[in-house]
Design a protein around this motif. Sequence first.
Motif, PDB file in Angstrom:
ATOM      1  N   PRO A 214       0.836  -1.217   0.000  1.00 23.16           N
ATOM      2  CA  PRO A 214       0.000   0.000   0.000  1.00 23.16           C
ATOM      3  C   PRO A 214       0.864   1.258   0.000  1.00 23.16           C
ATOM      4  O   PRO A 214       1.907   1.311   0.652  1.00 23.16           O
ATOM      5  CB  PRO A 214      -0.805  -0.125   1.300  1.00 23.16           C
ATOM      6  N   GLN A 215       0.427   2.250  -0.757  1.00 24.95           N
ATOM      7  CA  GLN A 215       1.148   3.514  -0.866  1.00 24.95           C
ATOM      8  C   GLN A 215       0.228   4.658  -0.455  1.00 24.95           C
ATOM      9  O   GLN A 215      -0.970   4.634  -0.727  1.00 24.95           O
ATOM     10  CB  GLN A 215       1.626   3.740  -2.309  1.00 24.95           C
ATOM     11  N   MET A 216       0.804   5.651   0.199  1.00 26.14           N
ATOM     12  CA  MET A 216       0.046   6.851   0.546  1.00 26.14           C
ATOM     13  C   MET A 216      -0.016   7.756  -0.683  1.00 26.14           C
ATOM     14  O   MET A 216       1.011   8.218  -1.173  1.00 26.14           O
ATOM     15  CB  MET A 216       0.714   7.581   1.705  1.00 26.14           C
ATOM     16  N   LEU A 217      -1.233   7.999  -1.174  1.00 30.80           N
ATOM     17  CA  LEU A 217      -1.418   8.780  -2.390  1.00 30.80           C
ATOM     18  C   LEU A 217      -2.381   9.931  -2.137  1.00 30.80           C
ATOM     19  O   LEU A 217      -3.207   9.868  -1.219  1.00 30.80           O
ATOM     20  CB  LEU A 217      -1.972   7.897  -3.513  1.00 30.80           C
ATOM     21  N   GLU A 222      -4.984   6.593  -7.861  1.00 33.07           N
ATOM     22  CA  GLU A 222      -4.695   5.184  -7.612  1.00 33.07           C
ATOM     23  C   GLU A 222      -3.496   4.758  -8.443  1.00 33.07           C
ATOM     24  O   GLU A 222      -3.260   5.283  -9.531  1.00 33.07           O
ATOM     25  CB  GLU A 222      -5.897   4.307  -7.970  1.00 33.07           C
ATOM     26  N   LEU A 223      -2.752   3.800  -7.912  1.00 30.47           N
ATOM     27  CA  LEU A 223      -1.627   3.235  -8.647  1.00 30.47           C
ATOM     28  C   LEU A 223      -2.032   1.912  -9.266  1.00 30.47           C
ATOM     29  O   LEU A 223      -2.810   1.144  -8.689  1.00 30.47           O
ATOM     30  CB  LEU A 223      -0.436   2.994  -7.718  1.00 30.47           C
ATOM     31  N   MET A 224      -1.472   1.642 -10.439  1.00 36.31           N
ATOM     32  CA  MET A 224      -1.643   0.341 -11.036  1.00 36.31           C
ATOM     33  C   MET A 224      -0.623  -0.624 -10.439  1.00 36.31           C
ATOM     34  O   MET A 224       0.398  -0.207  -9.885  1.00 36.31           O
ATOM     35  CB  MET A 224      -1.504   0.439 -12.551  1.00 36.31           C
ATOM     36  N   ALA A 284       2.820  18.263  -9.314  1.00 40.21           N
ATOM     37  CA  ALA A 284       1.810  18.875  -8.454  1.00 40.21           C
ATOM     38  C   ALA A 284       0.664  17.908  -8.171  1.00 40.21           C
ATOM     39  O   ALA A 284       0.052  17.952  -7.102  1.00 40.21           O
ATOM     40  CB  ALA A 284       1.275  20.148  -9.113  1.00 40.21           C
ATOM     41  N   GLN A 285       0.392  17.020  -9.117  1.00 39.81           N
ATOM     42  CA  GLN A 285      -0.710  16.070  -8.953  1.00 39.81           C
ATOM     43  C   GLN A 285      -0.327  14.909  -8.034  1.00 39.81           C
ATOM     44  O   GLN A 285      -1.066  14.561  -7.115  1.00 39.81           O
ATOM     45  CB  GLN A 285      -1.126  15.523 -10.324  1.00 39.81           C
ATOM     46  N   TRP A 286       0.850  14.304  -8.271  1.00 43.60           N
ATOM     47  CA  TRP A 286       1.219  13.084  -7.554  1.00 43.60           C
ATOM     48  C   TRP A 286       1.926  13.370  -6.231  1.00 43.60           C
ATOM     49  O   TRP A 286       1.849  12.555  -5.299  1.00 43.60           O
ATOM     50  CB  TRP A 286       2.101  12.201  -8.435  1.00 43.60           C
ATOM     51  N   THR A 287       2.637  14.480  -6.133  1.00 45.54           N
ATOM     52  CA  THR A 287       3.340  14.816  -4.880  1.00 45.54           C
ATOM     53  C   THR A 287       2.996  16.250  -4.484  1.00 45.54           C
ATOM     54  O   THR A 287       3.859  17.131  -4.484  1.00 45.54           O
ATOM     55  CB  THR A 287       4.861  14.646  -5.051  1.00 45.54           C
ATOM     56  N   PRO A 288       1.742  16.506  -4.154  1.00 47.50           N
ATOM     57  CA  PRO A 288       1.303  17.886  -3.904  1.00 47.50           C
ATOM     58  C   PRO A 288       1.965  18.533  -2.696  1.00 47.50           C
ATOM     59  O   PRO A 288       1.967  19.763  -2.582  1.00 47.50           O
ATOM     60  CB  PRO A 288      -0.209  17.732  -3.700  1.00 47.50           C
TER      61      PRO A 288
END
Length: 711
Positions: A214-217, A222-224, A284-288
């Motif tokens: 699991p990843q904090m997003l 969502e990640l594939m 900016a989207q993935w690491t805001p």
Amino acid sequence: MARQGQRRSSGSRTTTRGRRRDQDNEGIIPVLAQAVREVENGVMRGRVDGTRFQVVALLVREERARLKADDSLDEQRRATELKRLDGIATILAQTAAREPSLFTRLGEDAEITDGVRRLKRELQERGGIEPEPAAESTGSASTSPLRPDRQVVPQSVARAQLANPFMAPDYSAVPVVPKERRLVGWELIGPLLSSFEHPAPGVRSCMDLPPSRPQMLPPGLELMEHQARLLSAVGDGHRTFLLADEPGLGKTAQALLAAQTAEAYPLLAVVPNVVKTNWAREAAQWTPSKTVSVVHGDGLSVDGFADIIVVNYEILDRHVGWIGDHGFRGMIVDEAHFIKNKASQRSQNVLEIAERVRRRVARPLMMALTGTPLINDVDDFLTIWRFLGWIEEKKPGPRLMAALEETGLTPADHAFYPAAREAVVDLGIVRRKKVDVAADIPARRIADLPVELAEADGRSIREAEQELVERLVQRYDAAMATRRSGPSPAGTGVDLDLVRRVAGSELADSEDSTTGDNVFAMVRRIGQAKAGLAADYAAQLARSAGKVVFFAKHLDVMDLAGDVFTRRDLRWTEIRGDQSRTARQQAIDSFVNDPDVSIIVCSLTAAGVGINLQVASDVVLAELSWTNAEQTQAIDRVHRIGQTEPVTAWRILAAQTIDTRIADLIDSKAGLAAVALDGAEEEAATTADVRLEALVSLLADTLEKRGNTNP
């Protein structure tokens, strides 16, 4: 008299001893003695100063050689000085015994970093020795890419480098030392390349990746599965990757999240100009939570304190100097096949920076992203491998050499070649194809790719857009002034009904206008300005993913794109409205059946329906349609029954122009249409003309910013 003579003799001896004590306190040896005691005391307190330790060892070695070669010294004096150096060397050895990691600093092949050079000069000056002239931080003058006449240091960067103590060098990792030495003397680069040029059937092209965790997003993302597995490898400590996934599998997101997982900040991303803006948008989207800054031109607007700095290849030569000293803990090179020619200035710039990053940081995150790791032959690997630190100029790097030694084989053994290939793959080659991860990704998706227009084009188009907005505002203000002579309407704020009527009037005038200052002409100019950028990206896709369908609305945009493909030595064909039926079918057959024809350039109106191009899985939309239906029909030339791979439509958008506003409107209409098809009741406005809505949006936003209110 005797006593007087004795006193005189005693005084003479005292003078000699005093002179010797003065000599003992002069020169480099007392400076080294003090420095080695500082290192010793630091180790006893748990603080290891590897740089100072290494500098003392280097200067002891040099001073010993100088003393032995100095004919002006008598043997007694030489022996005394050598004995003093032996005392310092003994302390070095005892200190290294307490802290074994220091032994690597004593080797003849120990790396001489910028920090070592600076401290060495400082101690030499304190010891009265004139230091050698300072050399460039990497390479010789003949190979260094630094050009002092072109170097810039943005003010914000200078402030950041002075203010941030975290940029101190990190030497915490112990270098990898091969246990065996059987491969010393062997030429190994050729066999390594050969292992990839002639692989055995069925060999793997991707390192073994751990199961996903699991990843904090950020919310809504969502990640594939294939993306999450790479991040698991980063979480396990892997730090170098040749990420060679096919286009459309989310390499940018993986790289940005890998940096977050590894805490590799500040992070440098070196990318082609065509995707520079998109990298900032994706960050900016993935690491805001991380700040991002893009380098333009001389970097006057760059934020030197940003967590992520994005720069394009074309201007890198101006910024190599400060970038190399900035303390980056991670470096990403996008479209890494751009550096395949190691003799090019672009490649030299990238390698220079990579070397400086590794000198300052023990285990930086280094990622090369490309869907096309090989274009001409296996030699294309070399510069990428060198960027990643897997190889040096003429030999494998320490980690690869250790892995090759562990095979117990030499190039004289046939089994060496598959084992060598496995060793390189395990260093971090990650290659997945769309067909391999088809279950992870949607069968059809639209990916927006914002691009920065050339400075002159961008400025001209923004000025035209501003003129359009001012004309709309004048129409609105004139209408409001007319209203003031009549009854005042109730309420305050922007009158959206009036805004819509004003926009409708402008649209009607635009359809009849021949002056070229209307919304249609402006959108066409945007298409012309981004034609080359869109074609350049399509060419990259064709190199990496196979056949590409390129859609444009205007013939001049199609012609501009064709010129780019011709210059790139790509075979292409086209479908346009002025073709005969026979020529049209010949173009389709050529694209579908000839493996050497990699791109077909299509008119949105002439090729939007009635043809089957499913031999491709990538579509480039160089110009926007005014309706979602037209856009969907274009994509459906590829996304249709019989398609075996997921389809990606790359929509090229001109950043900071009305282009992005139109794209958002098209998407909103697509969503509303889906709701309507599901049976929901919608207002009549759901089918409104996108052109009208674009003008309404422009005027309403401007009025709200201005703070205009109804009387």
